[in-house]
Motif scaffolding. Structure first.
Motif, short mmCIF file in Angstrom:
data_model
loop_
_atom_site.label_atom_id
_atom_site.label_comp_id
_atom_site.label_asym_id
_atom_site.label_seq_id
_atom_site.Cartn_x
_atom_site.Cartn_y
_atom_site.Cartn_z
N ALA A 187 -9.21 1.06 -12.59
CA ALA A 187 -10.45 0.28 -12.53
C ALA A 187 -10.26 -1.18 -12.94
CB ALA A 187 -11.53 0.94 -13.40
N PRO A 188 -9.48 -1.49 -14.01
CA PRO A 188 -9.31 -2.89 -14.39
C PRO A 188 -8.57 -3.74 -13.38
CG PRO A 188 -8.79 -1.44 -16.24
CD PRO A 188 -8.90 -0.58 -15.03
N SER A 189 -7.95 -3.13 -12.38
CA SER A 189 -7.24 -3.91 -11.38
C SER A 189 -8.17 -4.83 -10.61
CB SER A 189 -6.49 -2.98 -10.41
OG SER A 189 -5.48 -2.26 -11.09
N ILE A 190 -9.47 -4.55 -10.65
CA ILE A 190 -10.43 -5.45 -10.02
C ILE A 190 -10.35 -6.83 -10.66
CG2 ILE A 190 -12.33 -4.85 -11.58
CD1 ILE A 190 -12.75 -5.41 -7.84
N GLY A 200 -4.35 2.43 -3.67
CA GLY A 200 -3.20 3.28 -3.44
C GLY A 200 -3.09 4.51 -4.33
N PRO A 201 -3.08 4.36 -5.68
CA PRO A 201 -2.88 5.53 -6.53
C PRO A 201 -3.90 6.65 -6.34
CG PRO A 201 -2.46 3.53 -7.77
CD PRO A 201 -3.03 3.10 -6.44
N PRO A 202 -5.23 6.36 -6.21
CA PRO A 202 -6.14 7.48 -5.96
C PRO A 202 -5.85 8.20 -4.64
CG PRO A 202 -7.36 5.54 -6.70
CD PRO A 202 -5.95 5.09 -6.41
N LEU A 203 -5.57 7.43 -3.58
CA LEU A 203 -5.24 8.07 -2.30
C LEU A 203 -3.94 8.84 -2.41
CD1 LEU A 203 -6.15 5.27 0.29
CD2 LEU A 203 -7.45 7.33 -0.27
N GLY A 204 -2.96 8.25 -3.08
CA GLY A 204 -1.68 8.93 -3.27
C GLY A 204 -1.84 10.19 -4.09
N LEU A 257 0.84 -1.20 0.00
CA LEU A 257 0.00 0.00 0.00
C LEU A 257 0.87 1.25 0.00
CD1 LEU A 257 -2.75 1.35 0.12
CD2 LEU A 257 -2.70 1.10 2.61
N GLY A 258 1.93 1.25 0.81
CA GLY A 258 2.84 2.39 0.82
C GLY A 258 3.47 2.64 -0.53
N THR A 259 3.85 1.55 -1.22
CA THR A 259 4.46 1.68 -2.55
C THR A 259 3.50 2.32 -3.53
OG1 THR A 259 5.89 -0.23 -2.16
CG2 THR A 259 5.48 0.39 -4.46
N TRP A 260 2.25 1.90 -3.51
CA TRP A 260 1.27 2.46 -4.45
C TRP A 260 0.83 3.86 -4.06
CZ3 TRP A 260 0.80 1.08 -9.17
CH2 TRP A 260 1.09 -0.24 -9.55
N ALA A 274 -3.24 12.82 -1.89
CA ALA A 274 -2.22 13.30 -0.96
C ALA A 274 -1.21 14.22 -1.66
CB ALA A 274 -1.49 12.12 -0.32
N ILE A 275 -0.85 13.84 -2.89
CA ILE A 275 0.07 14.69 -3.66
C ILE A 275 -0.56 16.04 -3.95
CG2 ILE A 275 1.16 14.95 -5.93
CD1 ILE A 275 1.75 11.94 -5.85
N GLY A 276 -1.87 16.03 -4.28
CA GLY A 276 -2.55 17.28 -4.55
C GLY A 276 -2.61 18.20 -3.34
N LEU A 277 -2.77 17.61 -2.16
CA LEU A 277 -2.89 18.41 -0.93
C LEU A 277 -1.54 18.76 -0.32
CD1 LEU A 277 -5.85 16.51 0.80
CD2 LEU A 277 -5.92 18.80 -0.21
N LEU A 278 -0.61 17.79 -0.31
CA LEU A 278 0.63 17.95 0.45
C LEU A 278 1.89 17.91 -0.39
CD1 LEU A 278 -0.39 15.52 3.36
CD2 LEU A 278 -0.54 18.03 3.38
N GLY A 279 1.78 17.52 -1.67
CA GLY A 279 2.96 17.42 -2.51
C GLY A 279 3.51 16.01 -2.54
N PRO A 280 4.33 15.68 -3.54
CA PRO A 280 4.82 14.30 -3.70
C PRO A 280 5.73 13.82 -2.59
CG PRO A 280 5.92 15.79 -5.23
CD PRO A 280 4.82 16.57 -4.60
#
Length: 414
Positions: A264-267, A155-159, A23-26, A162-168
């Protein structure tokens, strides 16, 4: 995978540690290129080097670590590799806060993390083989696979948020923390792990570095599976940058559409991994391996026909869904076959050689396909990769393995 199939407390800790670090990686997916672009104002060549050179050099650094891991207790190695990744990643936000972050540091950290990733995977496969009886390895690998795809979805949507709010840089902190939590989880597993016996000639010679490859190439089942996996993974990953150029550039898709097309296809991977064990129970390991290996090769060529608008987006989602579903079935079956065919005292070296080759070949193919994309256009290069992928089933094992590499007593489960 039948409901309630218990693999023991120690596996539960290992599974939880894997899920946390995945999860951290994504969450931090794409953070390094963004830092290079937004913070260090790097150009396209530097960003490409960050991905390809970092992975290739990291693979080279990991070559001697496979034999080194083989004759050590695996749990301390897992903890050490988690802590190495934690410490390396933590230097990024530290340098950023102090105003001394450089591109060279990003490149060095990517090398360290890549080498530690390979070593961790080799040690975890060897540890899993001694932790569980052979008949439970497919269940375990399917759970790892389903967890990988679940974290890919989340992971990617949450990341991105987070990037949008706090930066990469903030997501790099989260990634570093996930490795620390993983190390703590593995340490909490407890239990006794005997030290592997060293051969009489204790010193490591230069020729020992090739033991993993020699073992793979000498086995009639591992050899074709190895070439199939390396070529398939390399070609699939090589077109990823070209797809980004095609979709975000010429076809005019927005970033959220591009993210949706691949998240989405990751499902499908989650569903495929859940079906792996029932399919093997009904049809047998070899048949499932071959059929899933053939079917996964049929999809990528469709990406060469992407058009603009909703129809093009639905085509990408459909192709990726079919591809990822087949990979979700294939991957845990392949991992289980590989562990079953590898002697316990060779697992770390074999898995290390496998991962080193996969990572290095992916880096080289990505660079080569970038050149092809520049010469002939991204669509033509994507189509060529798809056509070559259609030939990869020819490298699958032709016959079912008749026996395991060695008789193994069932380990006691806590």
């Amino acid at each position: 995978m039948r409901s309630g199939h218990r693999l023991g407390r120690r596996f539960g800790w290992l599974w939880g540690a894997y899920g946390t670090s995945a999860l951290g990686t994504w969450l931090a997916f794409g953070a390094f290129p963004l830092i290079a672009i937004q913070v260090l104002h790097a150009g396209p060549a530097e960003v490409a080097a960050l991905s390809s050179v970092g992975a290739a050099v990291g693979a080279a650094v990991a070559v001697p670590l496979g034999p080194w891991v083989e004759f050590r207790r695996k749990r301390p190695v897992l903890i050490s590799m988690d802590l190495v990744r934690f410490a390396a990643l933590l230097t990024i936000p530290t340098a950023f806060v102090l105003g001394v972050l450089t591109f060279l540091q990003l490149l060095l950290v990517s090398v360290v993390v890549a080498a530690a990733d390979i070593t961790f995977r080799a040690a975890s496969g060897a540890y899993l083989k001694t932790l569980l009886p052979t008949e439970d390895l497919l269940v375990a690998n399917a759970r790892f696979e389903s967890t990988a795809w679940t974290t890919t979805i989340i992971g990617p949507p949450l990341g991105g948020a987070a990037i949008g709010l706090l930066g990469p840089v903030a997501t790099v902190v989260a990634d570093a923390a996930s490795y620390l939590l993983s190390a703590l989880g593995i340490r909490a597993m407890g239990g006794h792990e005997p030290r592997p016996e060293r051969p009489e000639a204790a010193g490591m010679r230069a020729g020992d570095l090739l033991d993993g490859w020699r073992y793979i190439l000498a086995d009639a089942t591992l050899r074709p599976l190895f070439f199939n996996t390396v070529l398939f993974n390399g070609l699939v990953m090589a077109v990823s940058p070209l797809l980004a150029v095609l979709m975000l550039g010429r076809l005019g898709f927005s970033p959220w559409q591009y993210g949706l097309a691949f998240a989405a296809p990751s499902i499908g991977g989650l569903l495929g991994s859940r079906l792996a064990r029932p399919l093997v129970t009904r049809f047998g390991q070899h048949r499932v391996l071959v059929v899933a290996g053939v079917l996964r090769a049929l999809w990528p060529v469709g990406l060469a026909f992407i058009g603009p608008g909703t129809g093009g987006l639905l085509l990408v989602i459909g192709v990726e869904l079919g591809l990822i579903f087949c990979c979700g079935v294939f991957n845990p079956v392949s991992a289980t076959c590989r562990l079953g065919r590898t002697a316990t005292d060779r697992v770390a070296r074999t898995l290390s050689a496998w991962a080193v080759t996969t990572k290095a070949s992916t880096a080289l193919l990505t660079a080569f396909w970038g050149v092809l994309g520049g010469l002939f256009g991204p669509r033509t290069a994507i189509g060529l990769a798809g056509v070559l992928l259609l030939a990869t089933p020819l490298l699958l094992p032709r016959r079912a393995a008749t026996h395991h590499s060695e008789p193994e007593p069932a380990p006691s489960r806590p």
